[in-house]
Design a protein around this motif. Structure first.
Motif, PDB file in Angstrom:
ATOM      1  N   GLU A  35     124.113  63.137 -18.116  1.00 58.63           N
ATOM      2  CA  GLU A  35     123.139  63.372 -17.050  1.00 58.63           C
ATOM      3  C   GLU A  35     123.767  63.114 -15.681  1.00 58.63           C
ATOM      4  N   ILE A  36     124.492  62.013 -15.556  1.00 58.83           N
ATOM      5  CA  ILE A  36     125.046  61.661 -14.249  1.00 58.83           C
ATOM      6  C   ILE A  36     126.120  62.651 -13.822  1.00 58.83           C
ATOM      7  N   ASP A  37     126.865  63.206 -14.768  1.00 58.70           N
ATOM      8  CA  ASP A  37     127.886  64.192 -14.439  1.00 58.70           C
ATOM      9  C   ASP A  37     127.237  65.452 -13.876  1.00 58.70           C
ATOM     10  N   ILE A  38     126.127  65.855 -14.460  1.00 58.65           N
ATOM     11  CA  ILE A  38     125.410  67.032 -13.963  1.00 58.65           C
ATOM     12  C   ILE A  38     124.844  66.759 -12.574  1.00 58.65           C
ATOM     13  N   ALA A  39     124.263  65.570 -12.370  1.00 60.00           N
ATOM     14  CA  ALA A  39     123.698  65.210 -11.069  1.00 60.00           C
ATOM     15  C   ALA A  39     124.778  65.225  -9.989  1.00 60.00           C
ATOM     16  N   LEU A  40     125.946  64.680 -10.305  1.00 61.79           N
ATOM     17  CA  LEU A  40     127.044  64.676  -9.339  1.00 61.79           C
ATOM     18  C   LEU A  40     127.529  66.089  -9.031  1.00 61.79           C
ATOM     19  N   ALA A  41     127.575  66.946 -10.056  1.00 57.05           N
ATOM     20  CA  ALA A  41     127.988  68.336  -9.841  1.00 57.05           C
ATOM     21  C   ALA A  41     127.008  69.060  -8.925  1.00 57.05           C
ATOM     22  N   ILE A  42     125.721  68.797  -9.105  1.00 62.95           N
ATOM     23  CA  ILE A  42     124.688  69.410  -8.262  1.00 62.95           C
ATOM     24  C   ILE A  42     124.879  68.986  -6.810  1.00 62.95           C
ATOM     25  N   GLU A  43     125.038  67.693  -6.587  1.00 62.96           N
ATOM     26  CA  GLU A  43     125.111  67.198  -5.215  1.00 62.96           C
ATOM     27  C   GLU A  43     126.436  67.567  -4.545  1.00 62.96           C
ATOM     28  N   THR A  44     127.501  67.683  -5.331  1.00 60.12           N
ATOM     29  CA  THR A  44     128.775  68.155  -4.780  1.00 60.12           C
ATOM     30  C   THR A  44     128.658  69.612  -4.336  1.00 60.12           C
TER      31      THR A  44
END
Length: 366
Positions: A174-183
């Motif tokens: 989940e956190i990897d996806i969230a970071l990809a979104i915000e990047t």
């Protein structure tokens, strides 16, 4: 943006209340009134304070760190530094401006700050007056320039989601996806996320405000992504729930139910309708199917310079909607042990209905 018009409207409100000046410390109100883009480091450390007399020019009070930014963002205002702190500057500046009654934003200013200022200014015969809602009431109705800014923020938010979607696979955290979104948001020019992105898989999708964790996304289970970004100061907010893999019949049934509730809410929106009636229209769909207890939050909220602002689409808000308001429509069903489904669009209230700002409905209609 027509900042001069906004300032004049605020000054007229001050004169009606027989107030000599107001201190604007709330960041969104400050940006609305003058366009200053300085970022505060929390409520206790400001990048600048607007001092607006009931008559005359505008002052932007700040310190050395933000001087150039203030002068560039607001060249028409008088930028004044406070090297020895804001209270000392006010003690020098306010008497020269003839200020005897100084309003402050009581809903935002820290009690300790207000008390310190009040005690210091009392020595100069200046009274602090708590005031709330004056600027927020102005921000309720967006003009077409603001709506266009919000529309572009929404479209960019959709673009980011579309780009990230193919890489959302079971097993990715989940956190990897969230970071990809915000990047991706940053790469496309967004100032920042509107709020920390929510990515919640399987059982955790039953948490409306889940915090992304290190757990992997589960195959064939609900996945909720709630995301938004800030572009040119204006926020977007969008939620999509889908199933990585194969959706079972129960998921499809509930997804379609939430979508019907969303459409019913959007259908009810128009100028003159009470916010509570819009909430009721959507809630009736979910309650009628036996899931009323699983939809425990309001239907939506206003969005603008802040991601959560008035008006609320809530059973408790009986005020009428007005043309130019921008709100979310986000019904949901949350079932502990199974998961949740929330679908969220943003719309503009118009005289004869609403304008859906979200162009892509691929993820909504199943």
């Amino acid at each position: 943006m027509d900042y001069a018009k906004r300032i004049k409207r605020l000054q007229a409100g001050l004169r009606r209340q027989q107030i000599d000046a107001i201190l604007i410390t709330q960041p969104e109100n400050r940006r609305y009134l003058c366009g200053y883009t300085g970022s505060d480091h929390g409520i206790a450390e400001t990048s600048g304070v607007l001092l607006i007399p009931a008559k005359g020019g505008v002052y932007l009070l700040t310190d050395f760190r933000y001087r150039l930014q203030a002068e560039q963002d607001v060249p028409w205002a008088t930028v004044v530094l406070y090297p020895r702190g804001l209270p000392r500057l006010l003690l020098r500046l306010l008497p020269d401006l003839g200020v005897r009654k100084l309003a402050f934003e009581s809903h935002y200013t820290l009690h300790s700050t207000a008390t310190m200022l009040a005690e210091g200014l009392a020595k100069a015969g200046i009274t602090m007056v708590p005031l709330r809602g004056l600027v927020e009431n102005m921000r309720l109705i967006k003009d077409e320039e603001e709506i266009d800014c919000i529309r572009r923020s929404v479209r960019l938010n959709e673009q980011v989601f579309s780009e990230i979607f193919p890489a959302i696979q079971p097993g990715r955290s989940e956190i990897d996806i969230a970071l990809a979104i915000e990047t991706a948001m940053r790469h496309h020019g967004a100032e920042q996320p509107s709020f920390p992105s929510i990515v919640a898989s399987a059982d955790r999708s039953a948490l409306p405000h889940a915090v992304p964790g290190v757990l992997p996304v589960e195959k064939n289970r609900p996945l909720t992504i709630d995301m938004g970004l800030v572009l040119n100061g204006y926020c977007s907010d969008m939620t999509r729930t889908f199933v990585p893999g194969r959706a079972d019949d129960r998921y499809l049934e509930l997804h379609r139910l939430v979508r019907r509730a969303q459409l019913a809410g959007m259908e009810a929106i128009r100028a003159g309708v009470r916010a509570s009636a819009v909430d009721r229209a959507a809630r009736a769909i979910i309650a009628g199917a036996g899931y009323g207890d699983a939809f425990g939050h309001a239907l939506g909220h206003g969005v603008g310079l802040a991601v959560h602002e008035d008006p609320r689409l809530s059973s408790l808000n009986h005020k009428q909607l007005r043309a130019g308001m921008v709100v979310t429509v986000e019904p949901g069903i949350y079932l502990p042990g199974w998961g949740g489904i929330r679908l969220e669009n943003m719309v503009v209230v118009r005289d004869e209905g609403c304008e859906n700002l979200n162009a892509d409905t691929t993820w909504l209609d199943l």
